[in-house]
Enzyme design. Structure first.
Site, PDB file in Angstrom:
ATOM      1  N   ASP A   1      -7.723   1.717  10.415  1.00  0.00           N
ATOM      2  CA  ASP A   1      -6.453   2.440  10.467  1.00  0.00           C
ATOM      3  C   ASP A   1      -6.572   3.862   9.933  1.00  0.00           C
ATOM      4  O   ASP A   1      -5.941   4.786  10.445  1.00  0.00           O
ATOM      5  CB  ASP A   1      -5.370   1.668   9.703  1.00  0.00           C
ATOM      6  CG  ASP A   1      -4.933   0.407  10.445  1.00  0.00           C
ATOM      7  OD1 ASP A   1      -5.128   0.366  11.680  1.00  0.00           O
ATOM      8  OD2 ASP A   1      -4.421  -0.522   9.813  1.00  0.00           O
TER       9      ASP A   1
ATOM     10  N   SER B   1      -2.145  -9.537   4.019  1.00  0.00           N
ATOM     11  CA  SER B   1      -1.770  -8.219   4.507  1.00  0.00           C
ATOM     12  C   SER B   1      -1.434  -8.392   5.981  1.00  0.00           C
ATOM     13  O   SER B   1      -2.280  -8.800   6.784  1.00  0.00           O
ATOM     14  CB  SER B   1      -2.950  -7.253   4.339  1.00  0.00           C
ATOM     15  OG  SER B   1      -2.721  -6.118   5.128  1.00  0.00           O
TER      16      SER B   1
ATOM     17  N   ASP C   1       0.825  -1.219   0.000  1.00  0.00           N
ATOM     18  CA  ASP C   1       0.000   0.000   0.000  1.00  0.00           C
ATOM     19  C   ASP C   1       0.854   1.262   0.000  1.00  0.00           C
ATOM     20  O   ASP C   1       0.654   2.164  -0.825  1.00  0.00           O
ATOM     21  CB  ASP C   1      -0.911   0.043   1.244  1.00  0.00           C
ATOM     22  CG  ASP C   1      -1.973  -1.051   1.221  1.00  0.00           C
ATOM     23  OD1 ASP C   1      -2.493  -1.348   0.138  1.00  0.00           O
ATOM     24  OD2 ASP C   1      -2.279  -1.587   2.301  1.00  0.00           O
TER      25      ASP C   1
ATOM     26  N   ARG D   1      -0.852   2.763  15.676  1.00  0.00           N
ATOM     27  CA  ARG D   1      -1.226   3.790  14.698  1.00  0.00           C
ATOM     28  C   ARG D   1      -1.111   5.216  15.229  1.00  0.00           C
ATOM     29  O   ARG D   1      -0.541   6.080  14.560  1.00  0.00           O
ATOM     30  CB  ARG D   1      -2.629   3.538  14.119  1.00  0.00           C
ATOM     31  CG  ARG D   1      -2.732   2.287  13.271  1.00  0.00           C
ATOM     32  CD  ARG D   1      -1.693   2.266  12.168  1.00  0.00           C
ATOM     33  NE  ARG D   1      -1.865   1.152  11.251  1.00  0.00           N
ATOM     34  CZ  ARG D   1      -0.971   0.185  11.052  1.00  0.00           C
ATOM     35  NH1 ARG D   1       0.148   0.162  11.744  1.00  0.00           N
ATOM     36  NH2 ARG D   1      -1.184  -0.772  10.170  1.00  0.00           N
TER      37      ARG D   1
HETATM   38  N1  ARG Z   1      -8.562  -5.375  12.541  1.00  0.00           N
HETATM   39  C1  ARG Z   1      -7.399  -4.932  13.215  1.00  0.00           C
HETATM   40  C2  ARG Z   1      -7.518  -3.487  13.622  1.00  0.00           C
HETATM   41  O1  ARG Z   1      -8.397  -2.834  13.185  1.00  0.00           O
HETATM   42  C3  ARG Z   1      -6.144  -5.209  12.448  1.00  0.00           C
HETATM   43  C4  ARG Z   1      -5.818  -4.310  11.332  1.00  0.00           C
HETATM   44  C5  ARG Z   1      -4.600  -4.759  10.659  1.00  0.00           C
HETATM   45  N2  ARG Z   1      -4.141  -3.789   9.737  1.00  0.00           N
HETATM   46  C6  ARG Z   1      -3.474  -4.091   8.650  1.00  0.00           C
HETATM   47  N3  ARG Z   1      -3.095  -3.080   7.922  1.00  0.00           N
HETATM   48  N4  ARG Z   1      -3.214  -5.308   8.282  1.00  0.00           N
HETATM   49  O2  ARG Z   1      -6.742  -3.001  14.401  1.00  0.00           O
END
Ligand code: ARG
Length: 410
Positions: free
Chosen positions: A124, A174, A15, A95
């Site tokens: 995110d 991912s 990404d 994050r």
């Molecule tokens: N569902 C989880 C969250 O919202 C994990 C997100 C993982 N992010 C990623 N870019 N693979 O925190």
């Protein structure tokens, strides 16, 4: 001719690599990439090379592991941070820290824009946008993947066209990894009815069926030693992660409600988080009063929800942290856990602040608890329930006597 500078939160993955190109081509911006190390164990030299090769004007690496452990993971341990009682929040915690570091660089570099590689479907984007604007509302946020509604397949095609190298793993899943856990998304994991393959995991040993024990010592709610050895929080997280993972502990597989309304099948691998929270919760039950525990459960849940939902910067989170901290001064002691093939069970605990008194609890002779006192207590305890029941019984017998039935037609 450039329109100015943009700071991109850059992991080096699919990404964010695609973003470098789009920011250059479409926004005509000079891209400064920032990689924040929260324990993702990447080859940071390679990431820097990759950024340079794509023509970023500058690359910044920030080792934020200590800050992440101290200011994000430790508060989450104290809060027993689990979203929907399952997810240890690893990504959600990192994050806001990554966003804060990117804002810092943007301010230093005089950038007018800030960018991230999040899609418009996840959480995110919320964590990044909210933190970035809370810390500097003047920065323009650009999220190319979201803005152009790109799918992973389109990104992979674009990366190929642009000669952007992508790892074999990124083609399958991912992945997001830090000191507190690993999230695996995409590929065959999206089929909610199929078991994630063993190859999706990095820390779990599926072959080991031996029993193991681990001891974790806490001081004021934070783990400070394991198996009798004092260590920094970072080393402790790694130690517990490896040991618990070796015994198959730490897989979380559940259906999660994202903030944007999508239900998603999430798979996590977080041996340290699962083990430490289990131990911490157990120790709290020994040292906190039942009143503290009942109220803290509500606070913990609200705290986890705020952090999951991208509201790390909200004053409520900070206020809840103050309450949580106030409860932790007695959460010191040792917890011993038994692990085998993915099962985890606390088998012993002790604390100098323990409210568990065996001379009160014992059924053997010599108990200091005066049973005779219980009789009066129980009478008052059940008073209203007993009255309510006898009222209900009287009402039914009244109806029967007056011949009232429920059948309206008759
Ligand atoms: N569902 C989880 C969250 O919202 C994990 C997100 C993982 N992010 C990623 N870019 N693979 O925190």
């Amino acid at each position: 001719m450039s329109n100015g500078k943009v700071v991109l939160a850059y992991s080096g993955g699919l990404d964010t690599s695609v973003c470098v190109r789009y920011l250059q081509m479409l926004n005509k911006l000079d891209v400064i990439t920032v990689t924040v190390d929260c324990g993702q164990e990447d080859d940071f030299k390679e990431i820097e090379k990759k950024s340079k090769a794509m023509g970023a004007v500058k690359h910044v690496y920030i080792d934020a592991r200590e800050e992440f452990a101290r200011d994000y993971v430790a508060p989450s341990i104290k809060a027993n941070g689990l979203y929907q009682n399952k997810y240890p929040l690893a990504t959600a915690l990192a994050r806001p820290l990554i966003a804060a570091k990117a804002v810092e660089i943007a301010n230093n570099e005089g950038a007018t824009s800030i960018a991230h590689g999040c899609t418009g479907k996840g959480n995110d984007q919320i964590r990044f946008d909210v933190t970035m604007h809370a810390l500097n509302p003047k920065l323009k946020i650009i999220a190319p993947i979201r803005d152009m509604n790109l799918s992973r397949d389109v990104e992979l095609k674009f990366a190929k066209e642009q000669n952007i190298p992508i790892s074999a793993e990124a083609k399958k899943y991912s992945i997001d990894l830090n000191l507190w856990g690993r999230a695996v998304e995409g590929g065959n994991i999206e089929d909610a009815d199929s078991e994630p393959p063993e190859e999706a995991f990095q820390f779990i040993n599926f072959k080991n069926d031996k029993t193991g024990y681990i001891e974790i010592e806490f001081e004021e709610g934070v783990p400070v030693a394991s198996d009798g050895r004092r260590m920094s929080l970072i080393s402790l997280l790694q130690y517990v992660n490896n040991k618990a993972g070796e015994h198959g502990v730490g897989i979380v597989d559940h259906i999660e409600d994202r903030v944007v309304g999508i239900k998603s099948r999430e798979v996590y691998e977080a041996p340290a988080a699962v083990t430490i929270i289990e131990a911490h919760r157990d120790l709290e039950k020994m040292v906190l009063t039942k009143h503290e525990l009942a109220f803290k459960r509500i606070v913990d849940e609200q705290w986890s929800w705020l952090v999951y939902s991208g509201l790390w910067q909200d004053p409520l989170r900070i206020a809840l942290d103050k309450f949580i901290d106030a409860t932790q001064s007695r959460v010191s002691g040792k917890v011993r856990l038994r692990m085998q093939k993915g099962s985890l069970r606390v088998v012993g605990r002790k604390s100098e602040y323990s409210l568990y008194k065996s001379d009160l609890a014992t059924y053997a002779a010599g108990s200091t608890f005066d049973q005779k006192q219980a009789k009066g207590f129980v009478e008052l305890w059940g008073l209203q329930s007993i009255i309510a029941n006898s009222m209900a019984a009287n009402a039914t017998s009244d109806k029967k006597q007056k011949g009232v039935t429920n059948d309206i037609k008759s």
